[in-house]
Design an enzyme around this catalytic site. Sequence first.
Site, PDB file in Angstrom:
ATOM      1  N   ARG A  83      -7.421   0.727  13.303  1.00 16.81           N
ATOM      2  CA  ARG A  83      -6.059   1.147  12.972  1.00 16.81           C
ATOM      3  C   ARG A  83      -6.141   2.179  11.867  1.00 16.81           C
ATOM      4  O   ARG A  83      -7.149   2.284  11.162  1.00 16.81           O
ATOM      5  CB  ARG A  83      -5.189  -0.035  12.514  1.00 16.81           C
ATOM      6  CG  ARG A  83      -5.639  -0.674  11.215  1.00 16.81           C
ATOM      7  CD  ARG A  83      -4.531  -1.509  10.582  1.00 16.81           C
ATOM      8  NE  ARG A  83      -4.995  -2.312   9.468  1.00 16.81           N
ATOM      9  CZ  ARG A  83      -5.131  -1.877   8.207  1.00 16.81           C
ATOM     10  NH1 ARG A  83      -4.864  -0.620   7.894  1.00 16.81           N
ATOM     11  NH2 ARG A  83      -5.555  -2.694   7.259  1.00 16.81           N
TER      12      ARG A  83
ATOM     13  N   GLU B 120       0.847  -1.205   0.000  1.00 15.88           N
ATOM     14  CA  GLU B 120       0.000   0.000   0.000  1.00 15.88           C
ATOM     15  C   GLU B 120       0.876   1.247   0.000  1.00 15.88           C
ATOM     16  O   GLU B 120       2.100   1.147   0.069  1.00 15.88           O
ATOM     17  CB  GLU B 120      -0.871   0.034   1.265  1.00 15.88           C
ATOM     18  CG  GLU B 120      -2.166  -0.749   1.152  1.00 15.88           C
ATOM     19  CD  GLU B 120      -3.273   0.049   0.477  1.00 15.88           C
ATOM     20  OE1 GLU B 120      -2.989   1.178   0.011  1.00 15.88           O
ATOM     21  OE2 GLU B 120      -4.405  -0.449   0.407  1.00 15.88           O
TER      22      GLU B 120
ATOM     23  N   ASP C   8      -9.877   1.257  -3.768  1.00 12.94           N
ATOM     24  CA  ASP C   8      -8.900   1.309  -2.676  1.00 12.94           C
ATOM     25  C   ASP C   8      -8.136   2.631  -2.748  1.00 12.94           C
ATOM     26  O   ASP C   8      -8.691   3.684  -2.450  1.00 12.94           O
ATOM     27  CB  ASP C   8      -8.015   0.054  -2.768  1.00 12.94           C
ATOM     28  CG  ASP C   8      -7.174  -0.161  -1.538  1.00 12.94           C
ATOM     29  OD1 ASP C   8      -6.908   0.808  -0.809  1.00 12.94           O
ATOM     30  OD2 ASP C   8      -6.750  -1.307  -1.296  1.00 12.94           O
TER      31      ASP C   8
ATOM     32  N   ASN D 266      -5.262   3.685   8.192  1.00 11.89           N
ATOM     33  CA  ASN D 266      -5.133   3.110   6.856  1.00 11.89           C
ATOM     34  C   ASN D 266      -4.457   4.155   5.966  1.00 11.89           C
ATOM     35  O   ASN D 266      -3.513   4.797   6.389  1.00 11.89           O
ATOM     36  CB  ASN D 266      -6.529   2.676   6.370  1.00 11.89           C
ATOM     37  CG  ASN D 266      -6.465   1.655   5.267  1.00 11.89           C
ATOM     38  OD1 ASN D 266      -5.638   0.752   5.311  1.00 11.89           O
ATOM     39  ND2 ASN D 266      -7.320   1.789   4.272  1.00 11.89           N
TER      40      ASN D 266
HETATM   41 ZN    ZN Z   1      -5.798   1.219   0.740  1.00 15.74          ZN
END
Ligand code: ZN
Length: 287
Positions: free
Chosen positions: A97, A17, A193, A99
């Site tokens: 958490r 990521e 995403d 991101n």
């Molecule tokens: Zn992501």
Amino acid sequence: MTAKPEPVLAAGAALGESPIWDDRTNTLLWVDIHRRQVHRFDPASGRNRTVTLDQPVGSVALRQGPGLIAAVGLSLGALDEEAGEFAPWHTVPEGERFNDGACDPAGRYLAGTLTDSPGGAALYSLEPSKALRRLLADVTLSNGLAWSPDEQTLYYIDTVLERIDAFDYETNTGSLGARRTVVDLRNSPGRPDGLTTDTDGNLWVAMAKGAAIRCYDPSGLLLDLITLPVPVVTSCTFGGPDLSDLYITTGQWPATQDQLASYPDAGAVFRLRGTGSKGRPVYRFAG
Ligand code: ZN
């Protein structure tokens, strides 16, 4: 587009990521959230340097000075990349958490949290003064953040909503204005995403479990669909010496061993050349 993404780093990331091109060193920063790692990849040498932290790292950002900013566990703070030491400045109450995150044109660091309970996460903004404020409540899976080239629009993805939204953005104050939906992705494979913008203002969005990057113009018209040989495509950013290569992170999670045999490149960092588009240098934290 005839070009296709090629794996440039066989990282085997559990959940790659937060790709960020460091234009001062021509290296790619990226994280593996589930392995609690921050990586710095040098495409020229092929070298990938890894730092392992003691909690999941959702995203990192460059600073105008030395060192990095990072979102680790439920904390935001400074990361000393050489020493591998994270110094938390703030710990937040909402979510499980942190991101994805990104710096805004004024050098603030925006990062959001995620949770299994709908609406229980939030998006936060860290000022260069180190003051923290909650920008947006009622978030569930905070993800991609990117600005339009004129800096007046913040594109934002809460993955569970399956769309790309836009906020009017006030760079002077860091405040959010009106919200609207730019792209509805409920009928597209996978879920949105991470995303990035190019110099023309087009949006490049990674589709987790959708094996693709989709490119839209600012009105929401689909311009391009780039398929990848792995299902979990998590984020992308422009990099390379002239910012014309699209770097794409992927993950193995949550594939089984059988599935991984079918997707040997899952978790690799990919590069797409010949997009005909360019990115802009990433904004840096000003504190
Ligand atoms: Zn992501």
